[in-house]
Write a protein that holds these residues in place. Structure first.
Motif, mmCIF file in Angstrom:
data_model
loop_
_atom_site.group_PDB
_atom_site.id
_atom_site.type_symbol
_atom_site.label_atom_id
_atom_site.label_comp_id
_atom_site.label_asym_id
_atom_site.label_seq_id
_atom_site.Cartn_x
_atom_site.Cartn_y
_atom_site.Cartn_z
ATOM 1 N N GLU A 228 2.467 1.773 -3.270
ATOM 2 C CA GLU A 228 1.504 2.269 -4.252
ATOM 3 C C GLU A 228 1.322 3.776 -4.096
ATOM 4 O O GLU A 228 1.325 4.525 -5.089
ATOM 5 C CB GLU A 228 0.158 1.557 -4.078
ATOM 6 C CG GLU A 228 -0.879 1.952 -5.104
ATOM 7 C CD GLU A 228 -2.192 1.200 -4.886
ATOM 8 O OE1 GLU A 228 -2.143 0.033 -4.450
ATOM 9 O OE2 GLU A 228 -3.255 1.786 -5.148
ATOM 10 N N ALA A 229 1.187 4.227 -2.849
ATOM 11 C CA ALA A 229 1.034 5.661 -2.608
ATOM 12 C C ALA A 229 2.242 6.424 -3.143
ATOM 13 O O ALA A 229 2.100 7.433 -3.851
ATOM 14 C CB ALA A 229 0.850 5.926 -1.117
ATOM 15 N N LEU A 230 3.431 5.948 -2.824
ATOM 16 C CA LEU A 230 4.645 6.690 -3.156
ATOM 17 C C LEU A 230 4.927 6.663 -4.655
ATOM 18 O O LEU A 230 5.206 7.695 -5.274
ATOM 19 C CB LEU A 230 5.832 6.093 -2.391
ATOM 20 C CG LEU A 230 5.744 6.173 -0.867
ATOM 21 C CD1 LEU A 230 6.880 5.388 -0.216
ATOM 22 C CD2 LEU A 230 5.764 7.621 -0.410
ATOM 23 N N VAL B 43 0.838 -1.206 0.000
ATOM 24 C CA VAL B 43 0.000 0.000 0.000
ATOM 25 C C VAL B 43 0.869 1.251 0.000
ATOM 26 O O VAL B 43 0.654 2.195 -0.770
ATOM 27 C CB VAL B 43 -0.949 -0.010 1.218
ATOM 28 C CG1 VAL B 43 -1.664 1.316 1.356
ATOM 29 C CG2 VAL B 43 -1.938 -1.154 1.099
ATOM 30 N N LEU B 44 1.872 1.238 0.879
ATOM 31 C CA LEU B 44 2.776 2.383 0.961
ATOM 32 C C LEU B 44 3.470 2.628 -0.375
ATOM 33 O O LEU B 44 3.540 3.760 -0.870
ATOM 34 C CB LEU B 44 3.818 2.120 2.051
ATOM 35 C CG LEU B 44 4.774 3.253 2.372
ATOM 36 C CD1 LEU B 44 4.017 4.443 2.929
ATOM 37 C CD2 LEU B 44 5.827 2.786 3.364
#
Lengths: 236, 236
Positions: A80-82, A77-78
């Motif tokens: 993907e955000a970055l 998830v992290l």
DNA sequence: CTGTATAAACTGATGTATCAGTTTTGAAGA
DNA sequence: TCTTCAAAACTGATACATCAGTTTATACAG
């Protein structure tokens, strides 16, 4: 500085797979092996703990981090955000030179993976080299924005995921032939929303599959209730 | 564990402004004040260094971190990436209860800020309380996704920015009256792309202004070339 | 053979002492 | 008054010794 030296040695040993997840790390043993006191080794371990590569329980032991399924998912998830934001920034502000180099890098990544997927094209060394090329491709996207904080965050996340998931992805599976070229072409087209969407799909690709495989291999680790040590043989 | 205790004490002292950026931190002095040896203090400092709250040069000194303009900007970029994704996840997966509570929290944040902006409504205590409410609102959005890795990353970024920029934003300026309610209403409407766009605008709001003000206040710090210490008075 | 308790071995945590490098100080020289 | 520079004071880094808590090994009871 001895601590930095120990930290670097340990980090590379972990990332190169010589110290797989779960390996017990003893400050004293490591100190003896590296020819230094236990203090700088402890400092190095503390730093690696902050990076998420190592975990320790007070007065019980230290070992190479065994990630939980939730943590693997969380890092996806992290990431993907970055990386989604990184792609957006690339589309917004990349120069023509950045774009050209990205297309070249994408072609190289695809070529490596396709060659790896061919009959008798696989070898652990080629696999490792290809993964490095792949990471360099993604880091090139990130660096184009010129924001080291973002670049470092992406690299940290990728390092953790790579280390945790590597054992779960020992068998290599081919990906779409133009997978990275298609992504790069969207990124260089200069539309932030489309770039972000394409990168999102890229990061999510086979993510659930990898997590499922990781979960299957992680059933044995019944949590950090006990910190295993090696056999004891000294003086008796 | 003494190190954890020292770490917590130092962290809160920094975040509450009792140790503003640039304050020299001596392991020995701190050890004496806290009634422990220099070793656990050093470990605490090492951890805070990893979090970005503290910086040290070998054998020269340690001080509360003085951020550069690039780092402040970089953390804004990072926060934009993280919170934008957080908003997207909220829109995708928040429950009705999450939504209702978020609207309530948003109303509270707006009410606090509006009250603060009123004539004679300002006081440092109210300001601090309002900022805590504000942070809680954003963390509520993040927590709804149920991904601690993401939540922690957001919190880290927010903590650093708050600590660095706080001195540069001593004067409070009002914001749109329904600023957080409008954001919350978009988030609960369940459209990921719109939620992400709204959060992006929210994070970018007055960002350049804050950075410009920080830059103006940061002209004096000519880099970490020298690590300043206090006066020396012991035995002579 | 199996389960259990106890001691041995090991672990990280911390204190004390010391080293080498940096900053401050203050006196001497311009 | 201003500059120079060497010693003092201080800093973090490291080694070593020791403590308290955890894990392993082993003797012993069933």
């Amino acid at each position: 500085m001895l601590a930095a030296q120990a930290c670097e040695k340990l980090r590379s040993a972990i990332l190169e797979g010589r110290l797989p997840p779960g390996t017990p790390l003893s400050r004293r043993r490591l100190a003896e092996e590296m020819g230094m006191s236990a203090v700088p080794v402890g400092e190095a371990i503390r730093r690696l703990e902050g990076e998420g590569l190592v975990e320790s329980r007070p007065r019980a032991g230290t070992r190479v981090r065994i990630a939980t399924v939730d943590e693997v998912h969380g890092n996806y998830v992290l990431r993907e955000a970055l990386e989604t934001h990184s792609a957006r920034l690339f589309a917004e502000s990349a120069t023509a030179v950045d774009a050209a180099r990205l297309l070249t890098a994408a072609a190289k990544v695809d070529a490596s993976y396709n060659s790896l997927a061919m009959r008798r094209g696989y070898s652990p060394e080629r696999r490792a080299r290809t993964e490095r090329t792949h990471i360099a491709f993604h880091m090139r996207i990130a660096k184009a924005a010129g924001v080291p904080v973002l670049t470092n965050a992406i690299e940290r996340s990728r390092v953790l995921l790579f280390n945790w998931v590597f054992s779960a992805s020992s068998e290599f599976e081919p990906m779409p032939e133009r997978w990275h070229r298609d992504l790069a072409e969207i990124l260089v087209s200069g539309h932030p929303d489309e770039a972000a969407r394409a990168m999102r799909a890229h990061v999510q690709y086979r993510q659930e599959e990898v997590i499922a495989r990781f979960r299957a291999l992680a059933v044995e680790s019944s949590g950090p209730g006990r910190m295993t040590r090696g056999p004891q043989r000294n003086s008796r």
